[in-house]
Structures are given as structure tokens and as C-alpha cells.
Design a protein around this motif. Structure first.
Motif, short mmCIF file in Angstrom:
data_model
loop_
_atom_site.label_atom_id
_atom_site.label_comp_id
_atom_site.label_asym_id
_atom_site.label_seq_id
_atom_site.Cartn_x
_atom_site.Cartn_y
_atom_site.Cartn_z
N ARG A 177 21.90 -5.09 -30.21
CA ARG A 177 20.54 -4.73 -31.23
C ARG A 177 19.29 -4.63 -29.90
O ARG A 177 19.13 -5.61 -29.77
CB ARG A 177 20.92 -5.15 -32.10
CG ARG A 177 21.49 -5.22 -33.52
CD ARG A 177 21.93 -3.68 -33.82
NE ARG A 177 22.32 -4.04 -34.72
CZ ARG A 177 22.29 -3.07 -35.87
NH1 ARG A 177 21.25 -2.26 -36.40
NH2 ARG A 177 23.85 -2.75 -36.34
N GLU A 178 18.35 -3.76 -30.20
CA GLU A 178 17.61 -3.58 -28.98
C GLU A 178 16.33 -3.66 -29.56
O GLU A 178 15.58 -3.01 -30.62
CB GLU A 178 16.99 -2.44 -28.25
CG GLU A 178 16.74 -1.82 -27.58
CD GLU A 178 16.24 -0.53 -27.05
OE1 GLU A 178 16.75 0.31 -27.88
OE2 GLU A 178 16.05 -0.50 -25.62
N ALA A 179 15.53 -4.70 -29.27
CA ALA A 179 13.82 -5.37 -29.64
C ALA A 179 13.27 -4.71 -28.01
O ALA A 179 13.85 -4.08 -26.90
CB ALA A 179 13.81 -6.62 -29.36
N ASP A 180 12.29 -4.81 -28.25
CA ASP A 180 11.02 -3.89 -26.79
C ASP A 180 11.30 -4.88 -25.36
O ASP A 180 11.10 -3.95 -24.66
CB ASP A 180 10.25 -4.37 -26.95
CG ASP A 180 8.69 -5.39 -27.66
OD1 ASP A 180 10.33 -6.48 -27.31
OD2 ASP A 180 7.95 -5.26 -27.72
N VAL B 281 19.76 -8.31 -28.32
CA VAL B 281 20.83 -9.34 -29.20
C VAL B 281 22.10 -9.16 -29.28
O VAL B 281 22.29 -7.72 -29.30
CB VAL B 281 20.00 -9.82 -30.24
CG1 VAL B 281 18.65 -10.61 -29.94
CG2 VAL B 281 19.71 -8.63 -31.44
N ILE B 282 23.00 -9.59 -29.56
CA ILE B 282 24.20 -9.29 -30.87
C ILE B 282 24.54 -9.40 -31.74
O ILE B 282 23.70 -10.76 -32.35
CB ILE B 282 25.90 -9.99 -29.60
CG1 ILE B 282 25.53 -9.84 -27.60
CG2 ILE B 282 26.64 -10.08 -29.97
CD1 ILE B 282 26.79 -10.37 -27.28
N LEU C 37 21.64 -18.65 -31.81
CA LEU C 37 23.06 -18.53 -32.51
C LEU C 37 22.43 -17.31 -33.54
O LEU C 37 22.10 -16.62 -33.68
CB LEU C 37 23.61 -19.59 -32.76
CG LEU C 37 25.23 -18.84 -33.31
CD1 LEU C 37 26.26 -18.02 -32.65
CD2 LEU C 37 25.71 -20.65 -33.52
N GLU C 38 21.29 -18.16 -34.24
CA GLU C 38 20.25 -18.52 -35.28
C GLU C 38 19.21 -16.95 -34.50
O GLU C 38 19.59 -15.75 -35.64
CB GLU C 38 19.34 -19.43 -35.16
CG GLU C 38 18.58 -18.79 -37.25
CD GLU C 38 16.98 -18.24 -37.02
OE1 GLU C 38 16.61 -17.68 -37.65
OE2 GLU C 38 17.08 -18.58 -35.70
N TRP C 39 18.62 -16.55 -33.83
CA TRP C 39 18.49 -15.76 -33.06
C TRP C 39 18.71 -14.53 -33.20
O TRP C 39 18.22 -13.11 -33.71
CB TRP C 39 17.00 -16.02 -32.32
CG TRP C 39 16.78 -15.49 -30.80
CD1 TRP C 39 15.24 -15.09 -31.21
CD2 TRP C 39 16.93 -15.51 -29.99
NE1 TRP C 39 14.89 -14.41 -30.05
CE2 TRP C 39 15.56 -14.31 -29.55
CE3 TRP C 39 17.81 -14.66 -28.75
CZ2 TRP C 39 15.59 -13.38 -28.20
CZ3 TRP C 39 17.83 -13.95 -27.91
CH2 TRP C 39 16.75 -13.69 -27.79
N ASN C 40 20.10 -14.87 -32.56
CA ASN C 40 21.20 -13.12 -32.35
C ASN C 40 21.71 -12.57 -34.06
O ASN C 40 21.20 -11.49 -34.33
CB ASN C 40 22.11 -13.74 -31.38
CG ASN C 40 21.98 -13.46 -30.26
OD1 ASN C 40 22.25 -12.52 -29.66
ND2 ASN C 40 21.21 -14.57 -29.63
N ALA D 127 18.98 -9.37 -35.20
CA ALA D 127 19.85 -8.46 -35.31
C ALA D 127 19.96 -7.74 -36.74
O ALA D 127 20.41 -6.40 -36.69
CB ALA D 127 21.45 -8.59 -35.53
N ASP D 128 20.03 -8.12 -37.58
CA ASP D 128 19.40 -7.17 -38.97
C ASP D 128 18.61 -6.40 -39.18
O ASP D 128 17.74 -6.27 -40.12
CB ASP D 128 18.87 -8.82 -40.14
CG ASP D 128 20.34 -8.81 -40.63
OD1 ASP D 128 21.29 -8.34 -40.32
OD2 ASP D 128 20.18 -9.76 -41.41
#
Ligand code: F3S
Length: 124
Positions: free
Chosen positions: A27-30, A34-35, A69-72, A76-77
Motif C-alpha cells: 500500500r502506498e503513502a506519499d 507498507v505491507i 507491525l501495528e504501523w503496517n 494498510a487499511d
């Protein structure tokens, strides 16, 4: 299990990982990817592909990067799917290996338990 993108992706976003991923899990942020742990099949292709050494298998995640772990999972959501057309960030090489990159993110993109600059993040 899943694989996990960590701080070293931030401001680099080299995007090599996406081209080696056989499923749609990035998934893409600017400024980073993340996975999505629901999509990752644990093939591990992305680990070797990343020039920033930003990706770990969940069970090899260093303690100082545990917040990833929580960040991804959380980001991703809410982020759009990254495709093979993701463009690497201009100037990303200048950020490669720098510590404290999570701290530069806006609150909505930051890990819930931010690590400190002093704890370091380089793989040894
Ligand atoms: Fe980031 Fe490495 Fe992929 S820097 S975009 S995890 S190739």
C-alpha cells in the motif's frame, strides 16, 4: 506471519519491492509503502529487493522496530494499493540509512509507539 516495512522506507520509497511481489500486498503513502498483513504470503522476495534493507519477516523484526507491525496493519487499511507503476521518490538515495525517519512523519502517518532517534535503526 507477514513481512513488515520499517522506518528505512520513509523518504526513500525505492519501489523495487513492489515489482518482486507476486500478490497485491503493498500500500502506498506519499513517502513510503507498507505491507498489508492480510495479503502478504511471506514469499520474502521483497526483503532482498529493497536497497534500503527496510523489510523484515515479522519474526525477525528488531525490537526497536517493533512498532512497524501495528504501523503496517493500520495504514494498510487506509492507503491505496501500490502497483508496479509506483515511482521511486526523487532524492530518496539521500535519505538511505538515516536514523529517526519515523519522527519526521505527520501524526496520522506515524507509528503509535514512536522510537527514539537514539535507538538507531540501521541493520548490523
Ligand atoms: Fe520502501 Fe524498500 Fe520498497 S525503500 S518502497 S520497502 S524497495
Amino acid at each position: 506471519m507477514t513481512h513488515v516495512v520499517t522506518e528505512q522506507c520513509v523518504h526513500c520509497k525505492f519501489a523495487e519491492c513492489v515489482t518482486y511481489c507476486p500478490v497485491a500486498c503493498f500500500r502506498e503513502a506519499d513517502t513510503f509503502l507498507v505491507i498489508d498483513p492480510r495479503e502478504c504470503i511471506d514469499c520474502g522476495n521483497c526483503v532482498e529487493a529493497c536497497p534500503a534493507d527496510a523489510i523484515y519477516p515479522e519474526d525477525e523484526l528488531p525490537e526497536e522496530l517493533a512498532a512497524a507491525l501495528e504501523w503496517n496493519a493500520r495504514l494498510a487499511d487506509r492507503l491505496p494499493l501500490a502497483t508496479s507503476a509506483v515511482a521511486p521518490l526523487a532524492g530518496g538515495e539521500q535519505w538511505n540509512g538515516r536514523p529517526g525517519k519515523w519522527l519526521s512523519l505527520p501524526p496520522e502517518q506515524a507509528p503509535r509507539v514512536p522510537r527514539t532517534v537514539e535507538s538507531g535503526s540501521a541493520r548490523t
